[in-house]
Design an enzyme around this catalytic site. Structure first.
Site, PDB file in Angstrom:
ATOM      1  N   GLN A 186       0.850  -1.184   0.000  1.00  0.00           N
ATOM      2  CA  GLN A 186       0.000   0.000   0.000  1.00  0.00           C
ATOM      3  C   GLN A 186       0.890   1.240   0.000  1.00  0.00           C
ATOM      4  OE1 GLN A 186      -1.747   1.095   3.704  1.00  0.00           O
ATOM      5  NE2 GLN A 186      -3.677   1.721   2.820  1.00  0.00           N
ATOM      6  N   SER A 235       1.081   6.786   2.200  1.00  0.00           N
ATOM      7  CA  SER A 235       1.792   7.822   2.951  1.00  0.00           C
ATOM      8  C   SER A 235       2.941   8.410   2.151  1.00  0.00           C
ATOM      9  CB  SER A 235       2.356   7.232   4.240  1.00  0.00           C
ATOM     10  OG  SER A 235       1.338   6.648   4.987  1.00  0.00           O
ATOM     11  N   SER A 251       4.520  -0.872   3.922  1.00  0.00           N
ATOM     12  CA  SER A 251       4.761  -2.185   4.532  1.00  0.00           C
ATOM     13  C   SER A 251       5.006  -3.231   3.460  1.00  0.00           C
ATOM     14  CB  SER A 251       3.558  -2.626   5.361  1.00  0.00           C
ATOM     15  OG  SER A 251       3.413  -1.794   6.466  1.00  0.00           O
ATOM     16  N   GLU A 301      -9.683  -1.120   6.683  1.00  0.00           N
ATOM     17  CA  GLU A 301      -8.391  -1.224   7.326  1.00  0.00           C
ATOM     18  C   GLU A 301      -8.512  -1.073   8.834  1.00  0.00           C
ATOM     19  OE1 GLU A 301      -5.426   1.627   6.087  1.00  0.00           O
ATOM     20  OE2 GLU A 301      -3.826   0.355   6.866  1.00  0.00           O
ATOM     21  N   ASN A 334      -4.205   6.942  16.492  1.00  0.00           N
ATOM     22  CA  ASN A 334      -5.325   6.933  17.434  1.00  0.00           C
ATOM     23  C   ASN A 334      -5.804   8.336  17.788  1.00  0.00           C
ATOM     24  OD1 ASN A 334      -5.111   4.231  17.231  1.00  0.00           O
ATOM     25  ND2 ASN A 334      -4.872   3.827  19.427  1.00  0.00           N
ATOM     26  N   GLU A 335      -4.907   9.313  17.677  1.00  0.00           N
ATOM     27  CA  GLU A 335      -5.365  10.697  17.902  1.00  0.00           C
ATOM     28  C   GLU A 335      -6.405  11.060  16.842  1.00  0.00           C
ATOM     29  OE1 GLU A 335      -2.101   9.826  18.044  1.00  0.00           O
ATOM     30  OE2 GLU A 335      -1.966  10.013  20.219  1.00  0.00           O
TER      31      GLU A 335
HETATM   32  C1  LIG Z   1       4.269  -0.314  11.067  1.00  0.00           C
HETATM   33  C2  LIG Z   1       3.696   0.708  10.121  1.00  0.00           C
HETATM   34  C3  LIG Z   1       3.234   0.296   8.900  1.00  0.00           C
HETATM   35  C4  LIG Z   1       2.751   1.210   7.979  1.00  0.00           C
HETATM   36  N1  LIG Z   1       2.372   0.751   6.775  1.00  0.00           N
HETATM   37  C5  LIG Z   1       1.975   1.634   5.835  1.00  0.00           C
HETATM   38  C6  LIG Z   1       1.671   1.192   4.521  1.00  0.00           C
HETATM   39  O1  LIG Z   1       1.755   0.003   4.216  1.00  0.00           O
HETATM   40  N2  LIG Z   1       1.320   2.105   3.595  1.00  0.00           N
HETATM   41  C7  LIG Z   1       1.213   3.419   3.884  1.00  0.00           C
HETATM   42  O2  LIG Z   1       0.853   4.187   3.028  1.00  0.00           O
HETATM   43  N3  LIG Z   1       1.505   3.895   5.133  1.00  0.00           N
HETATM   44  C8  LIG Z   1       1.903   3.026   6.101  1.00  0.00           C
HETATM   45  N4  LIG Z   1       2.227   3.481   7.365  1.00  0.00           N
HETATM   46  C9  LIG Z   1       2.189   4.911   7.639  1.00  0.00           C
HETATM   47  C10 LIG Z   1       1.058   5.358   8.547  1.00  0.00           C
HETATM   48  O3  LIG Z   1      -0.163   5.295   7.876  1.00  0.00           O
HETATM   49  C11 LIG Z   1       1.392   6.759   9.049  1.00  0.00           C
HETATM   50  O4  LIG Z   1       2.525   6.620   9.879  1.00  0.00           O
HETATM   51  C12 LIG Z   1       0.295   7.405   9.842  1.00  0.00           C
HETATM   52  O5  LIG Z   1      -0.773   7.772   9.009  1.00  0.00           O
HETATM   53  C13 LIG Z   1       0.762   8.629  10.613  1.00  0.00           C
HETATM   54  O6  LIG Z   1       1.459   9.522   9.802  1.00  0.00           O
HETATM   55  P1  LIG Z   1       2.911  10.063  10.207  1.00  0.00           P
HETATM   56  O7  LIG Z   1       3.733   8.886  10.592  1.00  0.00           O
HETATM   57  O8  LIG Z   1       3.362  10.938   9.146  1.00  0.00           O
HETATM   58  O9  LIG Z   1       2.681  10.875  11.535  1.00  0.00           O
HETATM   59  P2  LIG Z   1       2.187  12.388  11.641  1.00  0.00           P
HETATM   60  O10 LIG Z   1       0.939  12.582  10.866  1.00  0.00           O
HETATM   61  O11 LIG Z   1       3.309  13.313  11.394  1.00  0.00           O
HETATM   62  O12 LIG Z   1       1.803  12.421  13.177  1.00  0.00           O
HETATM   63  C14 LIG Z   1       2.778  12.475  14.214  1.00  0.00           C
HETATM   64  C15 LIG Z   1       2.017  12.558  15.531  1.00  0.00           C
HETATM   65  O13 LIG Z   1       1.207  13.735  15.535  1.00  0.00           O
HETATM   66  C16 LIG Z   1      -0.105  13.404  15.787  1.00  0.00           C
HETATM   67  N5  LIG Z   1      -1.007  14.257  15.027  1.00  0.00           N
HETATM   68  C17 LIG Z   1      -0.945  14.599  13.719  1.00  0.00           C
HETATM   69  N6  LIG Z   1      -2.005  15.354  13.388  1.00  0.00           N
HETATM   70  C18 LIG Z   1      -2.744  15.494  14.506  1.00  0.00           C
HETATM   71  C19 LIG Z   1      -3.967  16.143  14.821  1.00  0.00           C
HETATM   72  N7  LIG Z   1      -4.678  16.825  13.919  1.00  0.00           N
HETATM   73  N8  LIG Z   1      -4.427  16.028  16.068  1.00  0.00           N
HETATM   74  C20 LIG Z   1      -3.739  15.348  17.020  1.00  0.00           C
HETATM   75  N9  LIG Z   1      -2.607  14.719  16.788  1.00  0.00           N
HETATM   76  C21 LIG Z   1      -2.103  14.790  15.547  1.00  0.00           C
HETATM   77  C22 LIG Z   1      -0.259  11.979  15.310  1.00  0.00           C
HETATM   78  O14 LIG Z   1      -1.369  11.344  15.908  1.00  0.00           O
HETATM   79  C23 LIG Z   1       1.061  11.391  15.730  1.00  0.00           C
HETATM   80  O15 LIG Z   1       0.983  11.038  17.070  1.00  0.00           O
HETATM   81  C24 LIG Z   1       2.714   2.587   8.312  1.00  0.00           C
HETATM   82  C25 LIG Z   1       3.146   3.004   9.562  1.00  0.00           C
HETATM   83  C26 LIG Z   1       3.673   2.084  10.464  1.00  0.00           C
HETATM   84  C27 LIG Z   1       4.156   2.576  11.779  1.00  0.00           C
END
Ligand SMILES: Cc1cc2nc3c(=O)[nH]c(=O)nc-3n(C[C@H](O)[C@H](O)[C@H](O)COP(=O)(O)OP(=O)(O)OC[C@H]3O[C@@H](n4cnc5c(N)ncnc54)[C@H](O)[C@@H]3O)c2cc1C
Lengths: 381, 326
Positions: free
Chosen positions: A125, A128, A160, A244, A362-363
């Protein structure tokens, strides 16, 4: 209000159980996040597929068994109770396939689903991006129209299994002029081995290399690999996020099996005078049952034709936090042995830690619960 | 499998909700806490007319039960409206008497079922709830079932609408034998089960009131309900309640089937529901701020109920032990 199963459901469950008893490998396969483990898991998918167990809820025309949601849940319970391997084809089967059933063409289904079910083609997928995680609609990777298809450019990340997978699906900005960020996005599928694709593995917290980032430089995608209408990518993709977060990613079977193993661990390793740990083991047993019954209620509504929307966010928050608590309890029970990185619980723990981050943090899920289920005002994002 | 309420059960819930809303329970609760049982007894007989107290009484004794799913439905409504009185205890006494049978069952069950009589009981705990307000105080000691001669000494509960009494041993001996001990065990399960359902209702009422409040209350120029810290706490409260509810219905199905796992299922439901309601109370108090810390606000009626309901008929400690015993 009843929890009984039909004779047909019981027979289906018994058939799955006996198949799994004969076929589940005696020793765990190597981690599917490694090259060796990936190949072993791919093989396992072929075994499953040969007897039509890889996608039981699909129509038989595509290699499934036409199981309804209760049949699928029963299969999952048996699958995890039997200690069967993790599903390397999960992205395809639980995320892309439902989208193709809802929005794909007959040609796409016929071409894409059978090799997905057999493990011949493993999907990643690619949603991101480095600048677009929680705020996914801000994504910048582009799809530019060309003869007979599209050219993809940009960068995807946190994908992933992409280090070893064959193909990927994702959303791309096809109309940068669109009025709102959610508009002008197109959902498409591409080959990870296509010219212009560079895959860079990214070691995870547990050191395993199957995670990857993808660099795309004018990667050609033919029109037949666009899912739904160009420009409708957001709507189509969002219909998959419910899957999902909801049931298909984490069926109760996994947690019921884990809670059973935890209770067994408590009986063999537990100190009966440690009531703090005893309480957490009991909470894990109750949590698995709560999740199972919540799912049965949800599935009953689903089977009766109700659509299920923001409730999948309740689900996601519940299982991801539950999973960590369960594994922390197991580690505390194991004591010093818990530190050994190759232990089954230690590995499960590191994996569980990602639960509150992926599939929408979860946020973000709590915002959805508060706004859509409780009707609270939207805050600033 | 159809693990959802049917149309009739949903209609039953709606009609009880309407009845309790029309009565306006807060004044009933305040009167009850002050020792004035009149309004409470009047509401009791309307609930009895709606069938609530017949649900745990078998047909042979002029009831319609046992119907545990309907008991769960009605006790969620009773909790949502903070209904005072020994509602749980009357249901548990009905279950006890129907297992024990004999003259005591013949004498009391038809009256409990119709609402003509109310009852409370003490099994292994120290207190009998609202013993001064009922027609019968049943006590069980080992294999003996007694009708107590009076309510006994009064103790004030953390929830003033729960009036605690220590009935004296003795009175009239109604039955003796292993069936009494068995009846007490089953009655204990039903008491825990009905309390769990009541707790879910209490938690829902607290959550609903708090959601309404945080939408109205403004600070820093905006509704406090738009602050994430506030939203997320309420989201967690909802999650807790939504995962406790299926455990309560799951326990109902086990009780209906007389399943071997019924005791463990009831304990799981009680643990989760009691915990979720208590969390809802903590959240409600915190998000209401100081106004929540006053007796004058009706919210207090639910706030004070949450902790006692968590512990009555099975503390978390006891429930966890039962869950692990299987
Ligand atoms: C093990 C794993 C597998 C994954 N697999 C895939 C995959 O196969 N394909 C894919 O596309 N993506 C994948 N992801 C990515 C995942 O979907 C993103 O990590 C996720 O959506 C969060 O985005 P970010 O890491 O950029 O964090 P950010 O969006 O930068 O967030 C960082 C922190 O800020 C908080 N935050 C951000 N905005 C807000 C808000 N408005 N209010 C409160 N808190 C906020 C978040 O909750 C988090 O705690 C994977 C991630 C992991 C860890």
């Amino acid at each position: 209000m009843d929890l009984s199963h039909t004779d047909a459901e019981n027979a289906f469950r018994a058939e799955a159980r006996s198949w799994l008893r004969d076929r589940v490998p005696d020793r765990p396969l190597p981690s599917l996040e490694t090259a060796e483990g990936f190949a072993a898991h791919r093989n396992w998918e072929a075994w499953l597929h040969a007897d039509r167990w890889s996608a039981v809820s699909w129509p038989s025309a595509y290699g499934g068994r036409d199981a309804d949601i209760f049949g699928w849940l029963a299969f999952e319970e048996e699958y995890y109770a039997a200690g069967a391997p993790g599903r390397v084809s999960q992205n395809g089967i639980s995320l892309l396939a439902p989208t193709l059933f809802d929005h794909g063409t007959a040609e796409q289904r016929a071409r894409i689903l059978p090799p997905m079910a057999s493990g011949e083609v493993i999907w990643a997928q690619a949603w991101s991006e480095p600048e677009s995680g929680s705020d996914l609609a801000s994504l910048r990777s582009r799809a530019v129209r060309t003869d007979g298809g599209w050219l993809l450019s940009g960068q995807k990340t946190w994908s992933s299994r992409a280090a070893f997978a064959d193909r990927a699906f994702g959303i791309f900005r096809s109309d940068p002029e669109a009025a709102r960020p959610h508009h002008g996005l197109t959902y498409l599928m591409f080959d990870l081995a296509a010219p212009g694709v560079t895959v860079r593995p990214v070691g995870r917290l547990d050191g395993k290399p199957a995670f990857a980032e993808l660099f795309l430089d004018e990667v050609f995608v033919p029109d037949e690999d666009v899912i739904g209408e160009p420009g409708q990518g957001w709507r189509i993709a969002m219909s998959a996020t419910g899957n999902e977060r909801g049931l298909t990613l984490r069926s109760p079977g996994r947690f019921l099996a884990a809670a059973d193993r935890l209770a067994a661990l408590w009986r063999t390793h537990g100190d009966p005078s440690d009531s703090g740990l005893r309480d957490r083991v009991a909470d894990a047993v109750v949590g698995a049952r709560a999740y199972q019954l919540f799912t049965f209620a949800y599935a009953s509504r689903f089977a009766a034709g109700d659509t299920i929307g923001a409730e999948s966010s309740l689900n996601k928050v519940f299982w991801s936090e539950y999973d960590i608590a369960l594994h922390e309890t197991a580690l505390d029970l194991l004591g010093p042995e818990a530190e050994l990185a190759d232990g089954e619980w230690a590995q499960g723990y590191v994996f569980a830690l990602a639960g509150p981050i992926y599939a929408g943090t979860n946020e973000i899920q709590r915002d959805i619960i508060a706004e859509r289920l409780l009707g609270l005002p939207k805050g600033r994002r | 499998m159809r693990f959802v309420l049917d149309a009739e059960q949903r209609e039953f819930a709606r009609s009880l909700d309407a009845l309790l809303t029309a009565t306006g329970t807060p004044s009933v609760v305040r009167a009850w806490a002050a020792g004035d049982h009149g309004p409470g007894r009047a509401l009791w007989s309307r609930l009895a007319d709606a069938g609530v107290f017949a649900l745990a009484v078998p047909e042979t004794y002029e009831g319609v039960g046992p119907l545990p799913v309907e008991v769960a439905v009605s006790f969620m409504e009773l909790g949502r409206h903070a209904m005072p009185g020994p509602v749980v205890e009357t249901v548990a006494a009905s279950v006890l008497l129907s297992v024990v049978g004999g003259p005591a069952a013949k004498e009391w069950l038809p009256r409990l079922s119709s609402g003509a009589a109310t009852a409370t009981l003490r099994l292994d705990g120290p207190y009998a709830l609202d013993a001064d307000a009922v027609d019968a105080v049943f006590t069980v000691r080992g294999e003996e079932l007694w009708l107590a001669s009076g309510p006994g000494a009064f103790r004030v509960s953390a929830d003033p609408a729960r009036r605690l009494f220590s009935p004296d041993d003795g009175g009239t001996l109604l039955a003796r034998g292993t069936h009494v001990a068995e009846g007490a065990r089953v009655a204990g399960d039903w008491a825990a089960f009905a309390t769990a359902a009541q707790a879910v209702g209490v938690g829902e009422a607290l959550l609903r009131a708090t959601v309404e409040y945080v939408k109205r209350r403004t600070q820093f120029g905006t509704a406090i309900g738009s602050f994430q810290a506030v939203k997320h706490r309420l989201a967690d409260t909802l999650t807790g309640l939504e995962f406790a509810r299926p455990l309560v219905y799951g326990a109902a199905v086990s009780l209906a089937e007389g399943a071997a796992r019924a005791g463990a299922d009831v304990a799981a439901a009680k643990l989760a529901a009691g915990g979720a309601a208590y969390t809802a109370a903590r959240t409600a108090l915190q998000l209401h701020g100081a106004v929540g810390y006053t007796e004058e606000l009706d919210l207090a009626l639910w706030l004070r109920k949450a902790r006692p309901l968590r512990d009555a008929w099975g503390t978390p400690e006891v429930c966890r032990g039962r869950v692990l015993a299987g």
